[in-house]
Design a protein around this motif. Sequence first.
Motif, PDB file in Angstrom:
ATOM      1  N   GLU A  44      43.465  21.528  19.213  1.00  0.00           N
ATOM      2  CA  GLU A  44      43.727  22.030  20.564  1.00  0.00           C
ATOM      3  C   GLU A  44      43.266  21.013  21.602  1.00  0.00           C
ATOM      4  O   GLU A  44      42.548  21.343  22.526  1.00  0.00           O
ATOM      5  CB  GLU A  44      42.986  23.355  20.775  1.00  0.00           C
ATOM      6  N   THR A  45      43.690  19.763  21.409  1.00  0.00           N
ATOM      7  CA  THR A  45      43.213  18.701  22.294  1.00  0.00           C
ATOM      8  C   THR A  45      44.178  18.355  23.410  1.00  0.00           C
ATOM      9  O   THR A  45      43.815  17.627  24.332  1.00  0.00           O
ATOM     10  CB  THR A  45      42.942  17.418  21.486  1.00  0.00           C
ATOM     11  N   GLY A  46      45.418  18.837  23.308  1.00  0.00           N
ATOM     12  CA  GLY A  46      46.409  18.470  24.310  1.00  0.00           C
ATOM     13  C   GLY A  46      46.661  16.972  24.280  1.00  0.00           C
ATOM     14  O   GLY A  46      46.575  16.332  23.245  1.00  0.00           O
ATOM     15  N   LYS A  47      46.944  16.420  25.424  1.00  0.00           N
ATOM     16  CA  LYS A  47      47.265  14.995  25.514  1.00  0.00           C
ATOM     17  C   LYS A  47      46.089  14.168  26.018  1.00  0.00           C
ATOM     18  O   LYS A  47      46.260  13.044  26.469  1.00  0.00           O
ATOM     19  CB  LYS A  47      48.484  14.801  26.409  1.00  0.00           C
ATOM     20  N   LYS A  48      44.898  14.704  25.930  1.00  0.00           N
ATOM     21  CA  LYS A  48      43.712  13.988  26.401  1.00  0.00           C
ATOM     22  C   LYS A  48      43.414  12.811  25.472  1.00  0.00           C
ATOM     23  O   LYS A  48      43.785  12.797  24.316  1.00  0.00           O
ATOM     24  CB  LYS A  48      42.513  14.920  26.430  1.00  0.00           C
ATOM     25  N   SER A  49      42.726  11.832  26.026  1.00  0.00           N
ATOM     26  CA  SER A  49      42.318  10.691  25.216  1.00  0.00           C
ATOM     27  C   SER A  49      40.830  10.435  25.424  1.00  0.00           C
ATOM     28  O   SER A  49      40.222  10.940  26.363  1.00  0.00           O
ATOM     29  CB  SER A  49      43.141   9.449  25.558  1.00  0.00           C
ATOM     30  N   ILE A  78      37.119  25.345   4.364  1.00  0.00           N
ATOM     31  CA  ILE A  78      36.417  24.851   5.544  1.00  0.00           C
ATOM     32  C   ILE A  78      37.360  24.963   6.730  1.00  0.00           C
ATOM     33  O   ILE A  78      38.552  24.681   6.604  1.00  0.00           O
ATOM     34  CB  ILE A  78      36.013  23.374   5.338  1.00  0.00           C
ATOM     35  N   ASP A  79      36.845  25.363   7.872  1.00  0.00           N
ATOM     36  CA  ASP A  79      37.624  25.383   9.103  1.00  0.00           C
ATOM     37  C   ASP A  79      37.183  24.199   9.954  1.00  0.00           C
ATOM     38  O   ASP A  79      35.983  23.940  10.097  1.00  0.00           O
ATOM     39  CB  ASP A  79      37.395  26.676   9.885  1.00  0.00           C
ATOM     40  N   PHE A  80      38.158  23.499  10.528  1.00  0.00           N
ATOM     41  CA  PHE A  80      37.874  22.385  11.419  1.00  0.00           C
ATOM     42  C   PHE A  80      38.664  22.605  12.700  1.00  0.00           C
ATOM     43  O   PHE A  80      39.885  22.763  12.665  1.00  0.00           O
ATOM     44  CB  PHE A  80      38.282  21.051  10.778  1.00  0.00           C
ATOM     45  N   ILE A  81      37.958  22.640  13.816  1.00  0.00           N
ATOM     46  CA  ILE A  81      38.606  22.847  15.110  1.00  0.00           C
ATOM     47  C   ILE A  81      38.294  21.666  16.014  1.00  0.00           C
ATOM     48  O   ILE A  81      37.134  21.274  16.163  1.00  0.00           O
ATOM     49  CB  ILE A  81      38.132  24.157  15.774  1.00  0.00           C
ATOM     50  N   ALA A  82      39.341  21.088  16.584  1.00  0.00           N
ATOM     51  CA  ALA A  82      39.198  20.015  17.576  1.00  0.00           C
ATOM     52  C   ALA A  82      39.742  20.558  18.892  1.00  0.00           C
ATOM     53  O   ALA A  82      40.871  21.031  18.951  1.00  0.00           O
ATOM     54  CB  ALA A  82      39.986  18.785  17.138  1.00  0.00           C
ATOM     55  N   ARG A  83      38.925  20.502  19.933  1.00  0.00           N
ATOM     56  CA  ARG A  83      39.362  21.022  21.228  1.00  0.00           C
ATOM     57  C   ARG A  83      38.723  20.195  22.337  1.00  0.00           C
ATOM     58  O   ARG A  83      37.756  19.476  22.114  1.00  0.00           O
ATOM     59  CB  ARG A  83      38.989  22.488  21.358  1.00  0.00           C
ATOM     60  N   THR A  84      39.280  20.329  23.516  1.00  0.00           N
ATOM     61  CA  THR A  84      38.659  19.705  24.683  1.00  0.00           C
ATOM     62  C   THR A  84      37.971  20.804  25.475  1.00  0.00           C
ATOM     63  O   THR A  84      38.445  21.930  25.558  1.00  0.00           O
ATOM     64  CB  THR A  84      39.695  18.968  25.551  1.00  0.00           C
ATOM     65  N   GLU A  85      36.836  20.440  26.014  1.00  0.00           N
ATOM     66  CA  GLU A  85      36.021  21.387  26.770  1.00  0.00           C
ATOM     67  C   GLU A  85      35.399  20.604  27.920  1.00  0.00           C
ATOM     68  O   GLU A  85      34.608  19.690  27.668  1.00  0.00           O
ATOM     69  CB  GLU A  85      34.943  21.931  25.831  1.00  0.00           C
ATOM     70  N   SER A  86      35.786  20.911  29.126  1.00  0.00           N
ATOM     71  CA  SER A  86      35.366  20.126  30.300  1.00  0.00           C
ATOM     72  C   SER A  86      35.778  18.673  30.088  1.00  0.00           C
ATOM     73  O   SER A  86      36.926  18.394  29.860  1.00  0.00           O
ATOM     74  CB  SER A  86      33.864  20.257  30.542  1.00  0.00           C
ATOM     75  N   ASP A  87      34.818  17.781  30.112  1.00  0.00           N
ATOM     76  CA  ASP A  87      35.092  16.360  29.929  1.00  0.00           C
ATOM     77  C   ASP A  87      34.698  15.886  28.535  1.00  0.00           C
ATOM     78  O   ASP A  87      34.337  14.719  28.351  1.00  0.00           O
ATOM     79  CB  ASP A  87      34.334  15.538  30.983  1.00  0.00           C
ATOM     80  N   ASN A  88      34.770  16.784  27.564  1.00  0.00           N
ATOM     81  CA  ASN A  88      34.342  16.456  26.207  1.00  0.00           C
ATOM     82  C   ASN A  88      35.402  16.794  25.168  1.00  0.00           C
ATOM     83  O   ASN A  88      36.178  17.729  25.337  1.00  0.00           O
ATOM     84  CB  ASN A  88      33.067  17.227  25.849  1.00  0.00           C
TER      85      ASN A  88
END
Length: 162
Positions: A44-49, A78-88
Amino acid sequence: LSTRLSPAAPNFTDYGAADFIEDLKAKVGSEFPKHAGAIAWKIETGKKSANIDPQSLQDALLELFRNAFEHLNEGASIDFIARTESDNLVLTLYEPKPEFALGTEQWGREPLRHVNRGHYGLGLNRARTIIEGHGGKLNAQYDSTGSRLVTNVTLPLGSGAK
Protein backbone atom coordinates in the motif's frame (compact mmCIF):
# COMPACT_ATOMS: atom_id res chain seq x y z
CA LEU A 1 32.69 -11.24 10.37
CA SER A 2 34.17 -7.75 10.17
CA THR A 3 31.63 -6.78 7.46
CA ARG A 4 28.78 -7.83 9.74
CA LEU A 5 30.11 -5.62 12.53
CA SER A 6 31.10 -2.57 10.46
CA PRO A 7 28.92 0.53 10.18
CA ALA A 8 26.55 0.69 7.21
CA ALA A 9 27.68 2.86 4.32
CA PRO A 10 24.64 3.10 2.03
CA ASN A 11 24.82 4.47 -1.51
CA PHE A 12 21.53 6.33 -1.78
CA THR A 13 19.37 6.54 -4.86
CA ASP A 14 15.76 7.58 -5.42
CA TYR A 15 13.74 4.38 -5.70
CA GLY A 16 10.02 3.79 -6.00
CA ALA A 17 8.73 2.19 -2.80
CA ALA A 18 6.42 -0.23 -4.66
CA ASP A 19 9.26 -1.16 -7.03
CA PHE A 20 11.53 -1.84 -4.09
CA ILE A 21 8.96 -4.11 -2.46
CA GLU A 22 8.39 -5.99 -5.74
CA ASP A 23 12.15 -6.49 -6.06
CA LEU A 24 12.27 -7.68 -2.44
CA LYS A 25 9.41 -10.08 -3.11
CA ALA A 26 11.29 -11.56 -6.09
CA LYS A 27 14.50 -11.86 -4.06
CA VAL A 28 12.69 -13.59 -1.19
CA GLY A 29 11.25 -16.01 -3.75
CA SER A 30 14.69 -16.83 -5.14
CA GLU A 31 16.49 -16.97 -1.77
CA PHE A 32 13.79 -18.89 0.09
CA PRO A 33 11.79 -20.85 -2.52
CA LYS A 34 10.53 -23.32 0.09
CA HIS A 35 8.96 -20.53 2.16
CA ALA A 36 8.01 -17.91 -0.45
CA GLY A 37 4.43 -19.20 -0.68
CA ALA A 38 4.01 -18.78 3.08
CA ILE A 39 4.03 -14.97 2.82
CA ALA A 40 0.92 -12.85 2.34
CA TRP A 41 2.16 -9.60 0.78
CA LYS A 42 0.13 -6.40 1.08
CA ILE A 43 1.61 -3.38 -0.68
CA GLU A 44 0.00 0.00 0.00
CA THR A 45 2.79 2.39 -0.93
CA GLY A 46 1.22 4.16 -3.88
CA LYS A 47 3.67 5.96 -6.12
CA LYS A 48 5.87 7.30 -3.32
CA SER A 49 9.62 6.89 -3.49
CA ALA A 50 12.42 6.80 -0.96
CA ASN A 51 16.07 7.72 -1.07
CA ILE A 52 17.61 4.34 -0.23
CA ASP A 53 20.40 1.94 -1.03
CA PRO A 54 18.21 -0.82 -2.46
CA GLN A 55 20.86 -3.55 -2.21
CA SER A 56 21.84 -3.03 1.42
CA LEU A 57 18.26 -2.42 2.51
CA GLN A 58 17.18 -5.58 0.70
CA ASP A 59 19.93 -7.46 2.58
CA ALA A 60 18.59 -6.14 5.90
CA LEU A 61 15.04 -7.20 5.10
CA LEU A 62 16.18 -10.60 3.84
CA GLU A 63 17.75 -11.12 7.25
CA LEU A 64 14.40 -10.43 8.91
CA PHE A 65 12.75 -12.99 6.63
CA ARG A 66 15.60 -15.48 7.20
CA ASN A 67 15.12 -15.15 10.93
CA ALA A 68 11.34 -15.57 10.61
CA PHE A 69 11.64 -18.65 8.40
CA GLU A 70 14.15 -20.25 10.74
CA HIS A 71 11.52 -20.29 13.47
CA LEU A 72 8.36 -20.75 11.37
CA ASN A 73 6.19 -23.74 12.23
CA GLU A 74 5.12 -26.09 9.44
CA GLY A 75 2.00 -24.79 7.68
CA ALA A 76 2.19 -21.33 9.26
CA SER A 77 2.22 -18.13 7.22
CA ILE A 78 3.75 -14.69 7.56
CA ASP A 79 2.03 -11.40 6.76
CA PHE A 80 4.08 -8.57 5.29
CA ILE A 81 2.58 -5.11 4.89
CA ALA A 82 4.31 -2.18 3.18
CA ARG A 83 2.59 1.18 3.53
CA THR A 84 3.31 4.87 3.66
CA GLU A 85 2.50 6.77 6.80
CA SER A 86 3.14 10.52 6.91
CA ASP A 87 6.66 10.93 5.54
CA ASN A 88 7.68 7.32 6.20
CA LEU A 89 7.71 3.95 4.52
CA VAL A 90 6.56 1.44 7.12
CA LEU A 91 7.27 -2.25 6.62
CA THR A 92 5.66 -4.68 9.05
CA LEU A 93 6.32 -8.38 9.35
CA TYR A 94 3.85 -10.49 11.34
CA GLU A 95 5.17 -13.89 12.43
CA PRO A 96 2.99 -16.43 14.23
CA LYS A 97 4.52 -17.29 17.60
CA PRO A 98 2.37 -19.44 19.89
CA GLU A 99 5.09 -19.00 22.53
CA PHE A 100 7.64 -16.23 22.80
CA ALA A 101 9.84 -15.73 25.84
CA LEU A 102 12.46 -13.31 24.49
CA GLY A 103 12.47 -9.62 25.30
CA THR A 104 12.25 -7.22 22.37
CA GLU A 105 13.59 -4.03 23.99
CA GLN A 106 17.12 -4.71 22.68
CA TRP A 107 15.99 -6.33 19.40
CA GLY A 108 19.00 -6.43 17.10
CA ARG A 109 21.23 -4.59 19.56
CA GLU A 110 23.01 -7.59 21.06
CA PRO A 111 25.46 -9.15 18.61
CA LEU A 112 26.95 -12.49 19.62
CA ARG A 113 24.15 -13.12 22.12
CA HIS A 114 22.99 -16.38 20.50
CA VAL A 115 26.02 -18.15 19.06
CA ASN A 116 25.99 -21.68 17.69
CA ARG A 117 27.86 -23.62 15.04
CA GLY A 118 28.15 -21.44 11.94
CA HIS A 119 25.97 -18.66 13.38
CA TYR A 120 27.25 -15.73 15.39
CA GLY A 121 24.05 -13.90 16.22
CA LEU A 122 24.98 -10.98 13.98
CA GLY A 123 22.08 -10.97 11.50
CA LEU A 124 19.56 -8.82 13.36
CA ASN A 125 22.30 -6.49 14.53
CA ARG A 126 23.49 -6.01 10.94
CA ALA A 127 19.89 -5.44 9.78
CA ARG A 128 19.46 -2.76 12.46
CA THR A 129 22.76 -1.10 11.46
CA ILE A 130 21.68 -0.93 7.81
CA ILE A 131 18.19 0.36 8.65
CA GLU A 132 19.58 3.01 11.00
CA GLY A 133 22.13 3.95 8.30
CA HIS A 134 19.08 4.83 6.18
CA GLY A 135 17.76 7.09 8.94
CA GLY A 136 15.23 4.43 9.87
CA LYS A 137 14.20 2.43 12.92
CA LEU A 138 13.80 -1.28 13.63
CA ASN A 139 11.66 -2.48 16.49
CA ALA A 140 9.80 -5.60 17.48
CA GLN A 141 7.10 -6.44 19.97
CA TYR A 142 5.23 -9.54 20.91
CA ASP A 143 1.46 -9.39 20.49
CA SER A 144 0.28 -11.95 23.05
CA THR A 145 -3.37 -11.54 22.04
CA GLY A 146 -2.62 -12.45 18.42
CA SER A 147 0.25 -14.81 19.36
CA ARG A 148 2.59 -13.15 16.92
CA LEU A 149 5.85 -11.27 16.75
CA VAL A 150 5.42 -7.91 15.04
CA THR A 151 8.58 -6.42 13.50
CA ASN A 152 8.44 -2.85 12.18
CA VAL A 153 10.89 -1.09 9.94
CA THR A 154 10.26 2.63 9.54
CA LEU A 155 12.19 4.51 6.86
CA PRO A 156 12.00 8.16 5.85
CA LEU A 157 10.56 8.88 2.42
CA GLY A 158 12.13 11.48 0.18
CA SER A 159 15.55 12.60 1.22
CA GLY A 160 16.42 9.77 3.65
CA ALA A 161 19.71 9.91 5.51
CA LYS A 162 22.77 11.42 3.90
